[in-house]
Design an enzyme around this catalytic site. Structure first.
Site, PDB file in Angstrom:
ATOM      1  N   CYS A   1     -85.219 -49.757 -37.157  1.00 41.86           N
ATOM      2  CA  CYS A   1     -85.323 -48.351 -36.735  1.00 41.86           C
ATOM      3  C   CYS A   1     -86.711 -47.866 -37.131  1.00 41.86           C
ATOM      4  CB  CYS A   1     -84.199 -47.501 -37.321  1.00 41.86           C
ATOM      5  SG  CYS A   1     -84.180 -47.378 -39.123  1.00 41.86           S
TER       6      CYS A   1
ATOM      7  N   ASN B   1     -86.305 -47.189 -41.583  1.00 39.30           N
ATOM      8  CA  ASN B   1     -85.493 -48.162 -42.343  1.00 39.30           C
ATOM      9  C   ASN B   1     -84.853 -47.541 -43.589  1.00 39.30           C
ATOM     10  OD1 ASN B   1     -85.950 -51.304 -44.166  1.00 39.30           O
ATOM     11  ND2 ASN B   1     -84.285 -50.739 -42.822  1.00 39.30           N
TER      12      ASN B   1
ATOM     13  N   CYS C   1     -82.204 -44.889 -42.737  1.00 35.13           N
ATOM     14  CA  CYS C   1     -80.952 -44.292 -42.231  1.00 35.13           C
ATOM     15  C   CYS C   1     -80.207 -45.240 -41.289  1.00 35.13           C
ATOM     16  CB  CYS C   1     -81.237 -42.970 -41.508  1.00 35.13           C
ATOM     17  SG  CYS C   1     -82.017 -41.713 -42.543  1.00 35.13           S
ATOM     18  N   ARG C   2     -80.717 -45.412 -40.075  1.00 30.94           N
ATOM     19  CA  ARG C   2     -79.930 -46.124 -39.060  1.00 30.94           C
ATOM     20  C   ARG C   2     -79.862 -47.629 -39.263  1.00 30.94           C
ATOM     21  NH1 ARG C   2     -83.155 -43.861 -34.154  1.00 30.94           N
ATOM     22  NH2 ARG C   2     -84.727 -43.940 -35.802  1.00 30.94           N
ATOM     23  N   SER C   3     -81.023 -48.299 -39.441  1.00 32.27           N
ATOM     24  CA  SER C   3     -80.945 -49.763 -39.557  1.00 32.27           C
ATOM     25  C   SER C   3     -80.259 -50.218 -40.850  1.00 32.27           C
ATOM     26  CB  SER C   3     -82.300 -50.439 -39.341  1.00 32.27           C
ATOM     27  OG  SER C   3     -83.283 -49.981 -40.226  1.00 32.27           O
TER      28      SER C   3
ATOM     29  N   ASP D   1     -81.419 -40.578 -34.225  1.00 30.19           N
ATOM     30  CA  ASP D   1     -82.031 -40.403 -35.549  1.00 30.19           C
ATOM     31  C   ASP D   1     -81.344 -39.234 -36.279  1.00 30.19           C
ATOM     32  OD1 ASP D   1     -83.671 -39.963 -37.710  1.00 30.19           O
ATOM     33  OD2 ASP D   1     -85.542 -40.013 -36.555  1.00 30.19           O
TER      34      ASP D   1
HETATM   35  P1  4NP Z   1     -84.352 -43.929 -39.625  1.00 34.75           P
HETATM   36  O1  4NP Z   1     -84.576 -42.358 -39.871  1.00 34.75           O
HETATM   37  O2  4NP Z   1     -85.399 -44.358 -38.619  1.00 34.75           O
HETATM   38  O3  4NP Z   1     -82.976 -43.980 -39.059  1.00 34.75           O
HETATM   39  O4  4NP Z   1     -84.497 -44.607 -40.964  1.00 34.75           O
HETATM   40  C1  4NP Z   1     -85.821 -41.848 -40.249  1.00 34.75           C
HETATM   41  C2  4NP Z   1     -86.230 -41.903 -41.556  1.00 34.75           C
HETATM   42  C3  4NP Z   1     -87.452 -41.412 -41.940  1.00 34.75           C
HETATM   43  C4  4NP Z   1     -88.281 -40.848 -40.984  1.00 34.75           C
HETATM   44  C5  4NP Z   1     -87.879 -40.796 -39.664  1.00 34.75           C
HETATM   45  C6  4NP Z   1     -86.642 -41.295 -39.294  1.00 34.75           C
HETATM   46  N1  4NP Z   1     -89.535 -40.319 -41.358  1.00 34.75           N
HETATM   47  O5  4NP Z   1     -90.254 -39.809 -40.495  1.00 34.75           O
HETATM   48  O6  4NP Z   1     -89.903 -40.400 -42.536  1.00 34.75           O
END
Ligand code: 4NP
Length: 159
Positions: free
Chosen positions: A8, A11, A13-15, A126
């Site tokens: 994702c 890394n 939340c989703r992955s 997200d």
């Molecule tokens: P993820 O969510 O891609 O599901 O881990 C996010 C985590 C952090 C950020 C964006 C999305 N960020 O911009 O820091």
């Protein structure tokens, strides 16, 4: 070993949720010795950190151990190492394709929702700026798609 990498943006939340959900399925079906699982982000902003506390909490509430430490996707090694590189949304797919300009690894790149069984979403959205329901939705989708992914992998590789 068959190697699966979930990807994702951050890394955190989703992955990591997908990784934990898929590991739980792999364990449940007794395949931990044949399938290796990891996750990574296309940005390295959270490298070295545990998953987002909300991801850990909501995962735990449904029995998932979200234990991964964030790292950045490494095109030099990850495209070679992994058999399946599974992105959470179309933006992740685009980012991965930019890292593979000749397209030599395009057959390894999938979207998590390609493997959905009972869901209708075409991305794992997200949840970072969302509320608890956004984290629950991520888990609902990745748990369903993990079952579908394992079914696909078992059939394709005769595991
Ligand atoms: P993820 O969510 O891609 O599901 O881990 C996010 C985590 C952090 C950020 C964006 C999305 N960020 O911009 O820091």
């Amino acid at each position: 070993m068959l190697k699966v990498l979930f990807v994702c943006l951050g890394n955190i939340c989703r992955s990591p949720s997908a990784e934990a959900a898929f590991i739980a399925e792999v364990k449940c079906q007794g395949l931990t010795s044949v399938i290796a699982v990891d996750s990574a982000g296309t940005i390295g902003h959270h490298a070295g950190e545990t998953a987002d506390p909300r991801t850990i909490k909501h995962g735990k509430q449904r029995g998932l151990d979200v234990a991964s430490i964030s790292r950045k996707f490494d095109p030099k090694s990850d495209f070679l190492t992994f058999d399946y590189i599974i992105a959470m949304d179309d933006s992740n797919i685009q980012d991965l394709k930019l890292l593979d300009p000749t397209g030599q690894y395009s057959d390894k790149i999938f979207k998590m929702t390609d493997f959905k069984l009972n869901r209708h979403e075409n991305i794992v959205p997200d949840p970072y700026h969302g509320g608890p329901e956004a984290f629950e939705l991520v888990l609902d989708i990745v748990q369903d798609c993990s079952k579908g992914l394992l079914k696909h992998v078992r059939h394709k590789h005769k595991l």
